[in-house]
Design a protein around this motif. Structure first.
Motif, short mmCIF file in Angstrom:
data_model
loop_
_atom_site.label_atom_id
_atom_site.label_comp_id
_atom_site.label_asym_id
_atom_site.label_seq_id
_atom_site.Cartn_x
_atom_site.Cartn_y
_atom_site.Cartn_z
N VAL A 10 -8.08 44.71 -15.64
CA VAL A 10 -7.70 43.67 -16.60
C VAL A 10 -8.91 42.84 -16.98
CG1 VAL A 10 -5.28 43.53 -15.88
CG2 VAL A 10 -7.01 42.17 -14.69
N LYS A 11 -8.67 41.83 -17.85
CA LYS A 11 -9.78 41.03 -18.35
C LYS A 11 -10.32 40.06 -17.31
CE LYS A 11 -7.30 39.67 -21.85
NZ LYS A 11 -6.85 38.98 -23.07
N MET A 12 -9.44 39.45 -16.53
CA MET A 12 -9.87 38.42 -15.57
C MET A 12 -9.32 38.70 -14.19
SD MET A 12 -9.79 34.77 -17.57
CE MET A 12 -10.79 34.06 -16.26
N ARG A 13 -10.16 38.46 -13.21
CA ARG A 13 -9.71 38.55 -11.82
C ARG A 13 -9.10 37.20 -11.43
NH1 ARG A 13 -13.00 41.37 -7.06
NH2 ARG A 13 -12.15 43.11 -8.24
N VAL A 14 -7.88 37.22 -10.88
CA VAL A 14 -7.13 35.99 -10.57
C VAL A 14 -6.81 35.98 -9.08
CG1 VAL A 14 -5.11 34.58 -11.07
CG2 VAL A 14 -6.13 35.99 -12.88
N TYR A 15 -7.15 34.88 -8.43
CA TYR A 15 -6.78 34.66 -7.03
C TYR A 15 -5.74 33.55 -6.97
CZ TYR A 15 -10.68 37.52 -5.33
OH TYR A 15 -11.51 38.58 -5.06
N ILE A 16 -4.54 33.89 -6.48
CA ILE A 16 -3.48 32.89 -6.27
C ILE A 16 -3.42 32.61 -4.78
CG2 ILE A 16 -1.02 32.38 -6.52
CD1 ILE A 16 -0.93 34.44 -8.80
N ILE A 17 -3.81 31.40 -4.39
CA ILE A 17 -3.82 31.02 -2.97
C ILE A 17 -2.67 30.07 -2.73
CG2 ILE A 17 -5.17 30.07 -1.07
CD1 ILE A 17 -7.69 30.73 -2.56
N ASP A 18 -1.62 30.56 -2.07
CA ASP A 18 -0.41 29.77 -1.82
C ASP A 18 -0.57 28.98 -0.52
OD1 ASP A 18 2.05 28.78 -2.41
OD2 ASP A 18 3.18 30.55 -1.78
N GLU A 19 0.04 27.78 -0.51
CA GLU A 19 -0.05 26.87 0.66
C GLU A 19 -1.50 26.67 1.05
OE1 GLU A 19 2.47 25.22 1.48
OE2 GLU A 19 4.00 26.38 0.46
N VAL A 20 -2.33 26.31 0.08
CA VAL A 20 -3.78 26.21 0.30
C VAL A 20 -4.13 25.13 1.33
CG1 VAL A 20 -4.19 24.54 -1.56
CG2 VAL A 20 -5.99 26.15 -0.93
N HIS A 21 -3.23 24.17 1.53
CA HIS A 21 -3.52 23.10 2.50
C HIS A 21 -3.62 23.63 3.93
CE1 HIS A 21 0.92 23.38 2.63
NE2 HIS A 21 0.78 23.02 3.89
N MET A 22 -3.19 24.87 4.16
CA MET A 22 -3.24 25.45 5.51
C MET A 22 -4.64 25.98 5.86
SD MET A 22 -0.19 25.12 6.79
CE MET A 22 -0.06 26.32 8.11
N LEU A 23 -5.55 26.03 4.90
CA LEU A 23 -6.91 26.50 5.22
C LEU A 23 -7.60 25.56 6.19
CD1 LEU A 23 -8.29 27.60 1.71
CD2 LEU A 23 -7.41 29.07 3.54
N SER A 24 -8.45 26.13 7.04
CA SER A 24 -9.23 25.30 7.96
C SER A 24 -10.35 24.60 7.20
CB SER A 24 -9.83 26.17 9.07
OG SER A 24 -10.74 27.11 8.51
N ILE A 25 -10.96 23.59 7.83
CA ILE A 25 -12.04 22.85 7.18
C ILE A 25 -13.21 23.78 6.84
CG2 ILE A 25 -13.74 21.02 7.47
CD1 ILE A 25 -10.93 20.02 7.04
N SER A 26 -13.53 24.68 7.73
CA SER A 26 -14.64 25.61 7.47
C SER A 26 -14.28 26.57 6.34
CB SER A 26 -14.99 26.39 8.74
OG SER A 26 -13.85 27.07 9.24
N ALA A 27 -13.00 26.94 6.24
CA ALA A 27 -12.57 27.82 5.15
C ALA A 27 -12.65 27.09 3.82
CB ALA A 27 -11.15 28.31 5.41
N PHE A 28 -12.25 25.81 3.80
CA PHE A 28 -12.39 25.01 2.58
C PHE A 28 -13.86 24.92 2.14
CE2 PHE A 28 -8.12 22.86 3.17
CZ PHE A 28 -7.64 23.20 1.91
N ASN A 29 -14.74 24.72 3.10
CA ASN A 29 -16.16 24.63 2.77
C ASN A 29 -16.70 25.94 2.20
OD1 ASN A 29 -16.30 21.96 3.60
ND2 ASN A 29 -16.82 22.50 5.72
N ALA A 30 -16.20 27.04 2.74
CA ALA A 30 -16.63 28.34 2.24
C ALA A 30 -16.11 28.59 0.82
CB ALA A 30 -16.15 29.45 3.17
N LEU A 31 -14.92 28.03 0.52
CA LEU A 31 -14.30 28.20 -0.80
C LEU A 31 -14.94 27.29 -1.84
CD1 LEU A 31 -11.89 29.64 -2.26
CD2 LEU A 31 -10.49 27.67 -1.59
#
Length: 545
Positions: free
Chosen positions: A122-143
């Motif tokens: 397709v034209k665009m790659r889409v990432y849907i991240i559900d319940e994003v508040h569950m990510l760890s602090i290090s995961a948020f920093n990586a994102l």
């Protein structure tokens, strides 16, 4: 077995496929459609709101819309190869990630490494991240870095029910869309549509009950309809919904609150026990009581607009009737007591006992001496006096009458010689009776000069908490209990009563407050009663010998 395996839950089967299908989120869907038509898309979106309000559905629709080969006024066509691939889950360029189970920094690093590659289908790659508040602090920093400067072909759609747990650094890099709770009318209309499509006979009252129980979430409403439809062989009515879900019905909740308003402990506990035996869920029962109490408070404080704010636990007529029976102070106390009981259920060893104690305290506020219980009783009296509907228990006071000043408590007739029974005390007939209507006129003259709460205790009714007894030039304000005594026994209040009484009788009169519930026995009377008790004891000993 094949049919069972092929069955699809209603909330999945009727998931919105276009922005126009989404119920109750016009502000969000219209903005997204406009952005797609104009081509002014953001690289990162954050969808927030309570469960079942359309966040994930809109994320999937947006993923299809940005990749659709034939968009229709901002909506995906759902017919082209891109739309069909995304719907079937076979499109490897549109990924839905559950942050609750993929919340580690390694998961996000893998995502970040894959994001740099251009989409293959397709034209665009889409990432849907559900319940994003569950990510760890290090995961948020990586994102953080990839969200801040993503490639042109990349779109992030984050979704969460707990916005306060998302770091501010992420919030500032996303366009935020807040999904509101869906109204009961919109949920009920959608349920009726689904029921029609599925040949389910759904009554209007049942649709409204399901919409209220959904608490603003369309998914919850469809799941409840699915449950009730599978348990019912005929028409789904409000009663069948209550029976299927194991909760107390509208009439029962209103009936229970009615018994509480009347302080009828016996009937309230009998109804509660019947509902418990029938298998009604205790949490749901108390939750409905809390909702109805909230409705009554709304109607009490906003009688005009409040009718549009009711939760639907009881009919409008029933709410209006109960509103007249309960004061604001009582409703506040009831609401807090119910909420405290519900909160304690998680750590309770016996929920039934806790619920029964709650109902007992609701019916009998006199069991508690805290400030809120006293305030509830006081506001009830004020409301009854204001409306003239005074229903207090019979007080011990007497109508206004004049008693000679030379009659005192310890002037009792002598005890009889054969003292097998307590002596009868004869009070001489009063003399110099007060003028007819003295107390009624005095109450009418005093009330305008007093403020609440003292004003509420003065009433010219036989059961009022204060009764006036005139003894010569002294007016006794006989109080039914210590609380009434404490409220009115103040110099400024007694001065007003004395001044008005003196003006009516055209002589000097002094008002004094007397607590009839704690009036001590005089020394003379106490001595006579002790002598009577000793004589009675001697008689019993002689008879036994």
């Amino acid at each position: 077995m094949g049919n069972m395996a092929a069955y699809q839950a209603l909330y999945r089967k009727y998931r919105p496929q276009t922005f126009d299908d989404v119920s109750g989120q016009m502000a969000v869907t219209q903005t997204l459609k406009t952005q797609i038509v104009s081509g002014r898309l953001s690289h990162a979106y954050l969808f927030t709101g309570s469960r079942g309000t359309g966040k994930t559905s809109c994320a999937k629709i947006l993923a299809k819309a940005v990749n659709c080969l034939n968009p229709q006024d901002g909506n995906p066509c759902n017919c082209c190869d891109a739309c069909r691939a995304i719907d079937s889950g076979s499109c490897m360029d549109v990924l839905e990630i559950d942050a609750a189970s993929n919340n580690g920094v390694d998961n996000v690093r893998d995502l970040r490494d894959d994001a740099v590659y251009t989409p293959s289908q397709v034209k665009m790659r889409v990432y849907i991240i559900d319940e994003v508040h569950m990510l760890s602090i290090s995961a948020f920093n990586a994102l953080l870095k990839i969200i801040e400067e993503p490639p042109e072909h990349l779109l992030f759609i984050l979704a969460t029910t707990e916005l306060h747990k998302v770091p501010a650094t992420i919030l500032s890099r996303c366009q935020r869309f807040s999904f509101r709770r869906i109204s009961q009318e919109d949920i009920a209309a959608r349920l009726q549509y689904v029921a029609y499509q599925e040949n389910i006979d759904l009554d209007d009252s049942a649709a409204r009950v399901l919409a209220r129980l959904a608490d603003g979430g369309m998914r919850d409403g469809l799941s409840l309809l699915d449950q009730c439809a599978s348990a019912s062989t005929g028409e789904i009515t409000a009663d069948s919904v209550y029976a299927c879900l194991g909760i107390a019905g509208e009439q029962k909740c209103g009936e229970l609150i009615g018994y509480i308003a009347a302080h009828d402990t016996k009937k309230a506990l009998e109804l509660f026990n019947r509902l418990y035996i029938e298998g009604k869920d205790l949490s749901a029962m108390l939750d409905e009581m809390a909702c109805l109490t909230r409705d009554l408070m709304v109607m009490k404080t906003a009688p005009g607009a409040g009718i549009t704010m009711l939760s639907g636990v009881a009919s409008d007529q029933e709410v209006l009737g109960l509103t007249r029976q309960l004061s604001s102070g009582e409703l506040v106390r009831m609401m807090e007591l119910i909420q405290q009981t519900l909160a304690g259920f998680t750590r309770s060893a016996s929920r039934r006992l806790d619920a029964e104690l709650c109902i007992l305290e609701l019916c009998q506020p006199e069991l508690s001496l805290d400030v809120k219980a006293l305030n509830a009783r006081l506001t009830r009296i004020e409301d009854q006096l204001r409306t003239g509907d005074f229903v207090a228990p019979v007080a011990a006071g007497k109508p206004v009458q004049a008693v000679p000043e030379d009659i005192v408590d310890d002037e009792l007739p002598p005890l009889p010689d054969d003292a097998d029974a307590p002596p009868e005390v004869e009070i001489p007939e009063p003399v110099n009776e007060a003028p007819v209507g003295f107390w009624t006129d005095l109450v009418a003259a005093v009330r305008p000069e007093l403020r609440l709460p003292a004003k509420g205790f003065f009433a010219a009714t036989p059961n009022a908490p204060i009764q006036g007894v005139l003894r010569g030039d002294k007016l006794e304000l006989q109080c039914a209990n210590a609380f009434t005594m404490e409220t009115i026994n103040k110099p400024e209040i007694l001065a007003v009563v004395s001044r008005k009484a003196s003006a009516q009788l055209r002589r000097s009169v002094t008002a004094v407050a007397v607590d009839m519930s704690a009036k001590p026995l005089s020394s003379g009377r106490m001595e006579q009663l002790l002598n009577f008790g000793k004589a009675h004891s001697d008689i019993v000993k002689i008879r036994n010998n």
